[in-house]
Design a protein around this motif. Structure first.
Motif, PDB file in Angstrom:
ATOM      1  N   CYS A  59      42.860  43.187  26.711  1.00  0.00           N
ATOM      2  CA  CYS A  59      41.360  42.924  26.997  1.00  0.00           C
ATOM      3  C   CYS A  59      40.572  42.896  25.939  1.00  0.00           C
ATOM      4  O   CYS A  59      40.651  43.769  24.866  1.00  0.00           O
ATOM      5  CB  CYS A  59      41.000  43.794  27.939  1.00  0.00           C
ATOM      6  N   HIS A  61      37.587  43.393  25.570  1.00  0.00           N
ATOM      7  CA  HIS A  61      36.430  44.234  25.662  1.00  0.00           C
ATOM      8  C   HIS A  61      36.800  45.707  24.745  1.00  0.00           C
ATOM      9  O   HIS A  61      36.208  45.944  23.893  1.00  0.00           O
ATOM     10  CB  HIS A  61      36.144  44.568  26.894  1.00  0.00           C
ATOM     11  N   MET A  62      37.891  46.423  25.251  1.00  0.00           N
ATOM     12  CA  MET A  62      38.203  47.415  24.710  1.00  0.00           C
ATOM     13  C   MET A  62      39.778  47.736  24.551  1.00  0.00           C
ATOM     14  O   MET A  62      40.220  48.760  24.287  1.00  0.00           O
ATOM     15  CB  MET A  62      37.692  48.778  25.200  1.00  0.00           C
ATOM     16  N   GLY A  63      40.635  46.539  24.507  1.00  0.00           N
ATOM     17  CA  GLY A  63      42.090  46.601  24.267  1.00  0.00           C
ATOM     18  C   GLY A  63      42.793  47.181  25.353  1.00  0.00           C
ATOM     19  O   GLY A  63      44.016  47.386  24.909  1.00  0.00           O
ATOM     20  N   THR A  64      42.446  47.106  26.605  1.00  0.00           N
ATOM     21  CA  THR A  64      43.348  47.777  27.638  1.00  0.00           C
ATOM     22  C   THR A  64      44.288  46.666  27.946  1.00  0.00           C
ATOM     23  O   THR A  64      44.282  45.393  27.833  1.00  0.00           O
ATOM     24  CB  THR A  64      42.262  47.882  28.921  1.00  0.00           C
ATOM     25  N   CYS A  87      40.383  43.001  34.563  1.00  0.00           N
ATOM     26  CA  CYS A  87      40.898  44.379  33.681  1.00  0.00           C
ATOM     27  C   CYS A  87      40.752  45.667  34.309  1.00  0.00           C
ATOM     28  O   CYS A  87      39.880  46.065  35.132  1.00  0.00           O
ATOM     29  CB  CYS A  87      40.278  44.164  32.502  1.00  0.00           C
ATOM     30  N   TYR A  89      40.090  48.431  33.470  1.00  0.00           N
ATOM     31  CA  TYR A  89      39.087  49.564  32.679  1.00  0.00           C
ATOM     32  C   TYR A  89      37.916  49.481  33.333  1.00  0.00           C
ATOM     33  O   TYR A  89      37.248  50.435  33.835  1.00  0.00           O
ATOM     34  CB  TYR A  89      39.453  49.386  31.234  1.00  0.00           C
ATOM     35  N   HIS A  90      37.278  48.101  33.034  1.00  0.00           N
ATOM     36  CA  HIS A  90      35.837  47.955  33.417  1.00  0.00           C
ATOM     37  C   HIS A  90      35.705  46.935  34.329  1.00  0.00           C
ATOM     38  O   HIS A  90      34.763  46.318  34.507  1.00  0.00           O
ATOM     39  CB  HIS A  90      34.978  47.875  32.176  1.00  0.00           C
ATOM     40  N   ALA A  91      37.012  46.324  34.745  1.00  0.00           N
ATOM     41  CA  ALA A  91      36.580  45.230  35.746  1.00  0.00           C
ATOM     42  C   ALA A  91      36.329  43.879  35.290  1.00  0.00           C
ATOM     43  O   ALA A  91      35.914  43.070  36.161  1.00  0.00           O
ATOM     44  CB  ALA A  91      35.947  45.790  37.006  1.00  0.00           C
ATOM     45  N   TRP A  92      36.058  43.423  33.961  1.00  0.00           N
ATOM     46  CA  TRP A  92      36.017  42.153  33.671  1.00  0.00           C
ATOM     47  C   TRP A  92      37.064  41.164  34.046  1.00  0.00           C
ATOM     48  O   TRP A  92      38.096  41.715  34.325  1.00  0.00           O
ATOM     49  CB  TRP A  92      36.103  41.969  32.102  1.00  0.00           C
TER      50      TRP A  92
HETATM   51  S1  FES Z   1      38.756  47.077  28.190  1.00  0.00           S
HETATM   52 FE1  FES Z   1      39.015  45.442  29.769  1.00  0.00          FE
HETATM   53  S2  FES Z   1      37.407  45.593  30.919  1.00  0.00           S
HETATM   54 FE2  FES Z   1      36.963  47.187  29.254  1.00  0.00          FE
END
Ligand code: FES
Ligand SMILES: [Fe+2]
Length: 363
Positions: A59, A61-64, A87, A89-92
């Motif tokens: 992802c 956003h933060m690499g999940t 995702c 982690y933060h549901a993007w």
């Molecule tokens: S790491 Fe994917 S939504 Fe934050």
């Protein structure tokens, strides 16, 4: 374990082409984590369209890794929405085109950089294939297909999943030019043999008697195989002898020097509409074919790399198939450099007829 650079194959670590990445039935509306070409991917089937989607897994956003999570409530609640994926982690949420289309807690416009790469995939022959291309270009040739697949007289395959092998693709590709292993490994009394190269296709034509595939009364009918690599990722081999069948063998690079391998067999039934017994026999024939392939596997799993082949007369044209293979590890603009060295010639083997008509098949 030898790497692409050890074989001097070219600029790119992984070759260009269509590659099998999963059996179609493995891909459901739950994300499947897959690793190929040294990368992590998220593979899933869209709920809205039923189409298969392959996205880079990480992802922006933060690499999940969006495909490797079991515990987030996003995953527990169902990560696939329509044809999009959320995702953990933060549901993007990302669409099948890889673009973020929802950030549930932010009212601001979605940044352009909020996207992952979406890869060209096709579902065909009961498999999922991806076009891999270090240059990022459009597919250079058609996705895999077979006209026999849609003929009801042919009994469709299920794949044998042969797992991963710490062996470079080069060693597997060498098989297409390997005339002199057919007798010792497979028990084939080869009566004719030749190779031809044409663009992304590398073909081996051979035939002879066989120690494995014999009739119940011990007769070994002439078994011919016309085998073609369609690019660097898979071969299709038309086998004629005790009936007609088509072998599929696919290998896809997981990491440099590591491949994942599949095998399957499409069998032509004796009846226009296959009977239950025909289906059972086809499965048994696939198993016989898998065991023949396992004879190659046995060698590959334990050999050291053949960076240089100590070639002698009577060996197949390994050096030509290796030149053919290099086109896929270099920019497509350079492919003629390789092709002009191998195309337009029937490559024969010293002391061996090149065609069935020239062979004495009485033995
Ligand atoms: S790491 Fe994917 S939504 Fe934050
Ligand atoms: Fe073989």
């Amino acid at each position: 374990m030898a790497l692409t650079k050890d074989y001097g194959l070219g600029e790119y670590t992984f070759p260009r082409g269509w590659f099998m990445i999963a059996e179609a039935s493995e891909v459901k509306d739950k994300v499947l984590p897959v690793r190929f070409f040294g990368q992590e991917f998220a593979l899933y089937r869209g709920k809205a369209s039923g189409k298969v989607v392959l996205l880079d897994a990480y992802c922006p956003h933060m690499g999940t890794n969006m495909a490797r999570n079991e515990s987030s409530y996003v995953v527990r609640d169902g990560q696939i929405e329509g044809d999009s994926i959320r995702c953990p982690y933060h549901a993007w949420r990302f669409g099948p085109d890889g673009k973020c289309n929802d950030i549930p807690y932010s009212k601001a416009p979605i940044p352009k950089a909020a996207c992952v790469r979406s890869w060209p995939v096709v579902e065909s022959l009961n498999a999922i294939f991806v076009w891999y291309d270090a240059e990022g270009g459009e597919p250079e040739w058609e996705a895999p297909s077979l006209k026999e697949w849609d003929d009801p007289q042919w009994i469709r395959w299920k794949f044998d999943h042969l797992g991963t092998l710490a062996c470079h693709g080069q060693e597997v590709i060498d098989n297409i030019a390997d005339c002199s292993h057919l007798n010792p490994v497979h028990g084939s009394s080869v009566s004719y043999y030749r190779n031809e190269f044409n663009g992304h296709l590398a073909t081996q034509l051979q035939g002879g008697g066989h120690r494995t595939l014999v009739t119940p009364d011990g007769v070994s009918p002439i078994l011919t195989t016309d085998t073609t690599y369609h690019g660097p990722g898979f071969l299709l081999s038309k086998m004629m002898g005790m009936g007609e069948s088509i072998i599929f063998i696919g290998h896809t690079m997981v990491d440099d020097g590591i491949i994942k391998v599949w095998h399957a067999l499409l069998v032509k039934s004796r009846h226009e509409r296959p009977t239950e017994q025909d289906v059972i026999e086809a499965a048994a024939y696939q198993e016989a074919s898998r065991l023949a392939f396992a004879q190659d596997f046995d060698v590959w799993a334990n050999k050291r790399a053949a960076i240089q082949i100590l070639q002698v007369p009577g060996d197949g044209p390994f050096h030509k198939s290796r030149i053919w293979y290099r086109q896929f590890y270099n920019p497509r603009a350079r492919k003629q450099e390789f092709l002009k060295q191998v195309e337009g010639v029937q490559h024969r083997v010293a002391g061996m007829p090149g065609r069935l008509e020239e062979a004495d098949t009485a033995a």
